[in-house]
Design an enzyme around this catalytic site. Structure first.
Site, short mmCIF file in Angstrom:
data_model
loop_
_atom_site.label_atom_id
_atom_site.label_comp_id
_atom_site.label_asym_id
_atom_site.label_seq_id
_atom_site.Cartn_x
_atom_site.Cartn_y
_atom_site.Cartn_z
CE LYS A 209 14.92 11.22 -1.37
NZ LYS A 209 15.51 10.34 -2.41
CD GLU A 285 1.24 2.50 2.55
OE1 GLU A 285 0.11 2.98 2.54
OE2 GLU A 285 1.46 1.28 2.75
CB CYS A 319 6.33 -3.25 1.06
SG CYS A 319 5.04 -2.71 -0.07
CD GLU A 416 10.79 -5.39 4.06
OE1 GLU A 416 11.38 -4.42 4.56
OE2 GLU A 416 9.72 -5.30 3.43
#
Lengths: 517, 492
Positions: A209, A285, A319, A416
């Site tokens: 997806k 991840e 990331c 973040e």
């Protein structure tokens, strides 16, 4: 991120571009026509079972590029059945020589190379990343990753093992089965390749997806997968939303493993879903709040350059972004000054153009979140050195932003941001910065800039992160494993290590009349 | 008798930081001798607060610069070997304690469990300084290498069916790779693990490296699986609890999870098998350890034309199994571990009868006290019966009939489990075809329950994730760090 450090990538791209005559002929600032907008299941294109479609936007203009079929749980079910059938014992895919799986991956790499220009343009228009980056970094890395794993396919080796007793024991490294793969929007094509290459190399089948924001290159890849000759059902691509299609994958009773790249928040949901459903294997991840540590003995200009690109690369949507730059006291002021100077020079604009350094953020939700966090930085007393506000009349642009005098307890230092916001913090001693750098629920990457060998080795050993860069940043290469400690994830992608997570080990023990060594 | 045997047994407290602690709550619980139903002694019961204490100690022991982190890898191996020596020295005592607490025959504890523990420790002692990272030829002017670091604080929850062995399987790879441990032992069988804790201290593991707590699943176990400061959890037990553990990881801090869960392992007997061997192996495959084995061969598929003879011989063999006092060296078969299991197994036997399976022998209680069940065999078993689908974990053998290889492979794989399987045949082609086709982490050919610490063991599907033993076992106790250093000029 191909294995050029972020700073070099930018310069290399600009240099190569101007010398590539062929590229100049075919290069266009036109939005490419999109032909692949349907779901890709069993090597066929089909409409969504609900009849619904998703609008795919261009974040530089806010305009709709096209519509794409929206897959939901029913479509995921269809895809999983096809993937399961393709995985059956005796199927074309299961009976194929491992070397032929490698051949198919190489053929796919050839096709990606053939369509490199189109894919890079499509990627830039859909995700807002610079065309030059898409062409020289994303596409390059994708091609190399396919070729790397093509090479591994027939080198996935079990062992023969000297157990006690009159037995012959060996292990088979079998594919895990049907792998659900959920990928993000920040490197759409590259993330797709990072997922399918090791999975296919090991003989698995895939239901993937792509992110709802960026399905276009994934669907074009599906077309190439068909063209390359992968049997039906081996790769299935179902665009859709997280809470519907993603949820269906994470909870599916007939998916053997799920690989997810995205936020830590959703990573937790995926882990729980596996526990609720069928205990499918999970690799993750997730996010990071990566420390980039600059010692006073570092090459200052080089460190500023690497730290700049280490944060601003891909509009800060990485990331790996080096979002906490720790600078040793003696060089702090000079470092901030040089960093601000660099940030101010950054050119925002149409990502398809060559002289632009920064494109838009991906969507409204991210854009709002970044601005909110910038506001919290102001409120909590960090010093706004430059930027901090939106840019431009249309599109989701945010000015390159630098905060100094940041302290560890501020939200901007803990959460973040995933945007073009560089934070520069001060430290006094090595012991102190190690402790502060490690004081995070995250553990994805870290950088350390120093010319002293002892500092380099001590700090790199001490970092609780899956990757440590010494005197560079964002140097990622397909041969070297990548992944998180702590809540930045589990498992490793890339390198030989990745194969472990796409393999199910079977031990076979045969009774024999007489064992000899 | 238990009382005099245990008068010197002082290791019934919590083992934290190389010290013996009472529980914060001061609670204790009794551990029972399943052969008699009597209480052996009281054991301190740890709960969340005690887990917190243990995690703090383990975290401190894992700190950068600590004695454990600074220790040479070879010295970690040396300590594991010293522990193996100490266990060998106390083998007889440990085997007695194991039999008293778990009910398995003493001859088995002494000749199988304890020696396997020693072998496991020695095997991983050898790996400690050989678990190597790599240098990697990346593109560009870089020098790139990986470090194989320990993960950190590992929560380990072990079951009651092989108390000593399960403890060793967990401790050995975790310690070889340099992790620290908070272990919860099963409430049914805490004694041997706690005694081993005293040996861990004796041979010189630094404080906080291994912490052992006896406690209940819903309290101490839950505290471990949702602890924010535990980096990884390894659980061996039921699939049902395995689900909870994975969910707890997602709800807490995404700790790494490895699981060894249940099974309903198919044992496939082809018509060209050596009949005597097959009967003997199939018998032990299900009845070993009173049927309390995750990899028990609990679905014996026998090819049509040898079915009747196989069933007859199996019944004969089962009737020869000696059920009795586990301390009697002639005993083959001891009690089940506790009343809960005892009732559950009797329930399954009842369902087998109700659903129409044919009771060939056994089927009832075997003694007046303790939790003894007769070795039981059901014939004419169909795939959809409860006894063919659910894990019984008791001495109940199901024998099913099949016609063709293709058919039996499909039926064997038609389960959510995937722990082990076996095939008995003399034909090399059939052996390879069937073993390749079975979705199970271990496949035995012409044998069953062969375990070598050198060979990986673990489940496909809902039987678990990850592998224990072998070199593969080290992977799950390792966090890989990639270090990339910029260099002036790369040369190959």
């Amino acid at each position: 991120c191909h294995c050029i450090s972020a700073g070099m990538a930018h310069e290399l791209a600009a240099r190569q571009w101007s010398t590539t005559g062929v590229a100049r002929q075919h290069w266009t600032t036109q939005i490419p026509r999109v032909f692949c907008t349907l779901l890709f299941i069993n090597n066929e294109w089909c409409k969504s079972s609900s009849g619904r479609k998703m609008a795919v936007l261009n974040p530089a203009t806010g305009e709709c590029i096209c519509e794409v079929e929206e897959g939901n749980a029913e479509d995921v079910d269809k895809a999983v059945s096809c993937a399961r059938r393709a995985f059956q014992l005796g199927s074309l895919w299961r009976r194929m020589d491992a070397s032929d799986r490698g051949l198919l991956l190489n053929r796919l790499a050839d096709l990606v190379e053939r369509d490199r220009l189109l894919l890079a343009t499509m990627e830039s228009v859909n995700s807002g990343k610079l065309f030059l980056m898409a062409y020289f970094v994303d596409l390059m890395a994708s091609i190399k990753t396919l070729r790397y794993y093509a090479g591994w396919a027939d080198k996935i080796q079990g062992k023969t093992i000297p157990v006690d007793g009159e037995y012959f024991t060996f292990t088979r490294h079998e594919p895990v089965g049907v792998c659900g793969q959920i990928i993000p929007w920040n490197f759409p094509l590259m993330m797709l390749v990072w997922k399918i290459a090791p999975a296919l190399c090991c003989g698995n089948t895939v239901v993937l997806k792509p992110a709802e924001q960026t399905p276009l290159t994934a669907l074009h890849m599906a077309k190439l997968i068909l063209e390359a000759g992968f049997p039906p059902g081996v790769v299935n691509v179902v665009p859709g939303y997280g809470p519907t299609a993603g949820h269906a994958i994470a909870h599916h009773m007939d998916i053997d493993k799920v690989a997810f790249t995205g936020s830590t928040e959703v990573g937790k949901l995926v882990q729980k879903a596996a526990g609720k459903s069928n205990l499918k294997r999970v690799t993750l991840e997730l996010g990071g709040k990566n420390p980039n540590i600059v010692f006073a003995d570092a090459d200052l200009e080089h460190a500023v350059q690497e730290a700049h690109h280490g944060l601003f690369f891909n509009q800060g949507q990485c990331c790996l972004a080096g979002s906490r730059v720790f600078v040793e006291e003696p060089i702090y002021d000079e470092f901030v000054r040089l960093s601000v100077e660099k940030a101010l020079k950054r050119v925002l604009g149409n990502p398809l153009l060559a002289n632009v350094d920064q494109g838009p953020q991906i969507d409204r939700k991210q854009y709002d979140k970044i601005l909110e966090l910038i506001e919290s930085g102001r409120r909590e007393g960090a010093r706004l050195e430059c930027g901090g506000v939106p840019w431009g009349q249309k599109g989701l642009y945010i000015q390159p932003t630098v905060f100094s005098e940041v302290t560890d307890d501020m939200r901007i230092a803990k959460e973040e941001i995933f945007g073009p916001v560089q934070l520069i913090l001060k430290f006094k001693s090595m012991e102190e910065v190690i402790q502060r750098a490690n004081h995070s629920q995250y553990g994805l990457a870290a950088g350390v800039f120093t010319t002293d060998i002892n500092k380099a080795l001590t700090v790199s050993s001490a970092m609780q992160t899956g990757t440590v860069w010494v005197n560079c940043y964002n140097a990622v290469s397909v041969q070297a494993p990548f992944g998180g400690f702590k809540m930045s994830g589990s498992g490793r992608e890339l390198g030989e290590y990745c194969l472990q997570d796409y393999t199910e080990v079977k031990t076979v023990t045969v009774k024999i009349p007489q064992k000899n060594s | 008798d238990s009382a005099s045997f245990l008068k010197d047994f002082i290791y019934n407290e919590l083992f934290i930081n190389n010290e013996w602690h009472d529980a914060v709550s001061k609670k204790t619980f009794p551990t029972i001798n399943p052969a008699t139903g009597e209480v052996i002694c009281e054991v301190v019961e740890g709960s969340k607060e005690d887990v917190d204490k243990a995690v703090k100690a383990a975290k401190e022991a894992f700190r950068l610069g600590s004695p454990w982190r600074r220790m040479d890898a070879s010295q970690r191996g040396r300590l594991l070997n010293l522990l193996a020596d100490a266990i060998e020295r106390d083998a007889a005592y440990l085997a007695e304690l194991e039999t008293l607490d778990n009910g398995k025959p003493y001859s088995v504890s002494y000749c199988i469990d304890v020696p396997m523990v020693v072998k496991c420790l020695r095997y991983y002692a050898g790996w400690a300084d050989k678990w190597e990272g790599k240098t990697i030829p990346v593109d560009g002017d870089y020098f790139c290498y990986t470090r194989h670091e320990p993960i950190g604080v590992c929560g380990q929850i072990i079951p009651w069916n092989f108390p000593l062995l399960m403890q060793a399987w967990k401790l050995a790879p975790a310690l070889a790779t340099g992790n620290t441990i908070v272990m919860k032992v099963a409430e049914q069988t805490p004694l041997t693990a706690l005694y081993v804790a005293s040996l861990i201290k004796e041979v010189g593991f630094p404080p906080g490296v291994v912490n052992i707590i006896a406690g209940m699943g819903p309290t101490a176990g839950a505290a471990i699986s949702s602890h924010m400061d535990i980096d990884k959890i390894a659980f061996t037990g039921s699939t049902e609890v395995g689900h909870l553990i994975q969910q707890a990881s997602g709800s807490s801090n995404l700790k790494k999870v490895s699981l060894e869960l249940g099974g309903k392992s198919p044992n496939i007997i082809l018509s060209d098998a050596n009949m005597e061997e097959a009967v003997e192996q199939a018998h032990n495959a299900i009845f070993f350890n009173q049927g309390q084995c995750c990899c028990a061969g609990s679905r014996t598929y026998v090819q049509e034309n040898i079915y009747n003879e196989f069933v007859e011989r199996s019944v004969e063999r089962a009737k020869k199994r000696v059920v009795g006092d586990p301390f009697n060296l002639k005993t083959d078969h001891g009690p089940q571990v506790d009343d809960e299991q005892f009732q559950k197994i009797l329930g399954y036997i009842s369902s087998g009868k109700k659903e129409g399976a044919k009771l060939m022998c056994g089927g009832g209680v075997a003694a007046d006290r303790g939790y003894f069940i007769q070795p039981t065999i059901f014939g004419e078993v169909q795939d959809d019966m409860k006894i063919a689908r659910e894990e019984i974990f008791g001495p109940v053998m199901q024998i099913l009939k099949f016609k063709s290889i293709e058919e039996v492979i499909e039926r064997a794989n038609d389960t959510k489990y995937g722990l082990a399987a076996a095939v008995f045949t003399t034909d090399v082609n059939k052996a390879h075809y069937v073993s390749n086709s079975l979705r199970a982490g271990t496949v035995w050919i012409n044998c069953y329950n062969v375990f070598g610490v050198q060979a990986p063991f673990g489940g496909y599907k809902a039987s678990g994730a990850g592998r224990e033993m072998g070199e593969y076992g080290l992977e799950h106790y390792t966090e890989v760090k990639t270090v990339t250093v910029k260099i002036p000029q790369k040369n190959s």
